[in-house]
Motif scaffolding. Structure first.
Motif, PDB file in Angstrom:
ATOM      1  N   ARG A  65       5.367   2.444   7.439  1.00 55.24           N
ATOM      2  CA  ARG A  65       5.894   2.834   6.047  1.00 55.24           C
ATOM      3  C   ARG A  65       7.253   2.047   5.942  1.00 55.24           C
ATOM      4  O   ARG A  65       7.819   1.536   4.806  1.00 55.24           O
ATOM      5  CB  ARG A  65       5.862   4.153   5.848  1.00 55.24           C
ATOM      6  CG  ARG A  65       4.499   4.598   5.685  1.00 55.24           C
ATOM      7  CD  ARG A  65       4.341   5.935   5.272  1.00 55.24           C
ATOM      8  NE  ARG A  65       4.764   6.242   3.822  1.00 55.24           N
ATOM      9  CZ  ARG A  65       4.688   7.250   3.170  1.00 55.24           C
ATOM     10  NH1 ARG A  65       4.337   8.424   3.687  1.00 55.24           N
ATOM     11  NH2 ARG A  65       5.173   7.359   1.634  1.00 55.24           N
TER      12      ARG A  65
ATOM     13  N   LYS B  29       6.987  -1.669   5.201  1.00 48.48           N
ATOM     14  CA  LYS B  29       6.580  -1.869   3.850  1.00 48.48           C
ATOM     15  C   LYS B  29       7.556  -1.645   2.858  1.00 48.48           C
ATOM     16  O   LYS B  29       7.825  -2.620   1.937  1.00 48.48           O
ATOM     17  CB  LYS B  29       5.122  -0.802   3.938  1.00 48.48           C
ATOM     18  CG  LYS B  29       4.538  -1.250   2.463  1.00 48.48           C
ATOM     19  CD  LYS B  29       3.398  -0.121   2.251  1.00 48.48           C
ATOM     20  CE  LYS B  29       2.627  -0.676   0.923  1.00 48.48           C
ATOM     21  NZ  LYS B  29       1.349   0.446   0.899  1.00 48.48           N
ATOM     22  N   THR B  30       8.328  -0.771   3.195  1.00 47.81           N
ATOM     23  CA  THR B  30       9.483  -0.571   2.129  1.00 47.81           C
ATOM     24  C   THR B  30      10.517  -1.565   2.255  1.00 47.81           C
ATOM     25  O   THR B  30      11.033  -2.329   1.274  1.00 47.81           O
ATOM     26  CB  THR B  30      10.223   0.814   2.488  1.00 47.81           C
ATOM     27  OG1 THR B  30       9.080   1.850   2.186  1.00 47.81           O
ATOM     28  CG2 THR B  30      11.344   1.154   1.448  1.00 47.81           C
TER      29      THR B  30
ATOM     30  N   GLN C 267       2.912   5.525  12.111  1.00 49.37           N
ATOM     31  CA  GLN C 267       2.772   5.453  10.876  1.00 49.37           C
ATOM     32  C   GLN C 267       4.223   5.337   9.976  1.00 49.37           C
ATOM     33  O   GLN C 267       4.316   4.785   8.862  1.00 49.37           O
ATOM     34  CB  GLN C 267       2.077   6.738  10.236  1.00 49.37           C
ATOM     35  CG  GLN C 267       0.626   6.644  10.770  1.00 49.37           C
ATOM     36  CD  GLN C 267      -0.142   7.995  10.293  1.00 49.37           C
ATOM     37  OE1 GLN C 267       0.464   8.873   9.826  1.00 49.37           O
ATOM     38  NE2 GLN C 267      -1.492   7.995  10.662  1.00 49.37           N
TER      39      GLN C 267
END
Length: 153
Positions: A98, A101-102, A94
């Motif tokens: 993230r 994605k950032t 996870q």
């Protein structure tokens, strides 16, 4: 019959647990039966765990008492270790998702959103490499800089 006498005979262990386990003193047999159930063929295994539990524990209080004492058994310890490892792996996955994605959002603001191939290559990177990419993207001036950075890895 002692637990040691049942070693290597999972059907016998489960049967003896169903017939004889009634108190905390029988926990070694229960522990062995719960472990041995997993070594049975799938057709024989279906429902045995539930049957063991329903036959052995007549009330919620008895179940709670045994569950607390299972804390000291091999079965409980292995279960806790497996759940910890699964939790750590899930948390890492996870966190990595993230971070990707950032990084993608930052790349979109800096040069251009990464394409599907670049995203796939980013997903294959280690966490350390992704952290380095998060720093290095500040030096990117054009979309090709990401491709060059990924090619160097």
């Amino acid at each position: 019959m002692a637990v040691e006498d049942l070693a290597g005979h999972p059907h016998a262990t489960v049967f003896h647990a169903l017939v004889y386990c009634r108190s905390r003193e029988d926990l070694p047999l229960l522990e062995q039966a719960l472990v041995d159930v997993q070594s049975l063929p799938e057709a024989d295994r279906i429902g045995k765990d539930e049957i063991l539990r329903s036959c052995l524990f007549r009330s919620f209080l008895e179940l709670a008492e045994v569950a607390m004492s299972l804390e000291h058994t091999r079965f409980y310890q292995e279960l806790v270790e497996r759940l910890k490892a699964e939790g750590v792996a899930e948390g890492m996955a996870q966190g990595k998702a993230r971070l990707i994605k950032t990084i993608s959002r930052l790349l979109g603001r800096r040069v251009a959103l990464p394409g599907g191939e670049a995203l796939a290559r980013m997903e294959a990177l280690s966490l350390d490499a992704l952290e380095q990419l998060a720093e290095d993207l500040l030096d990117f001036n054009r979309p090709e800089d990401l491709d060059a950075w990924l090619a160097a890895r």
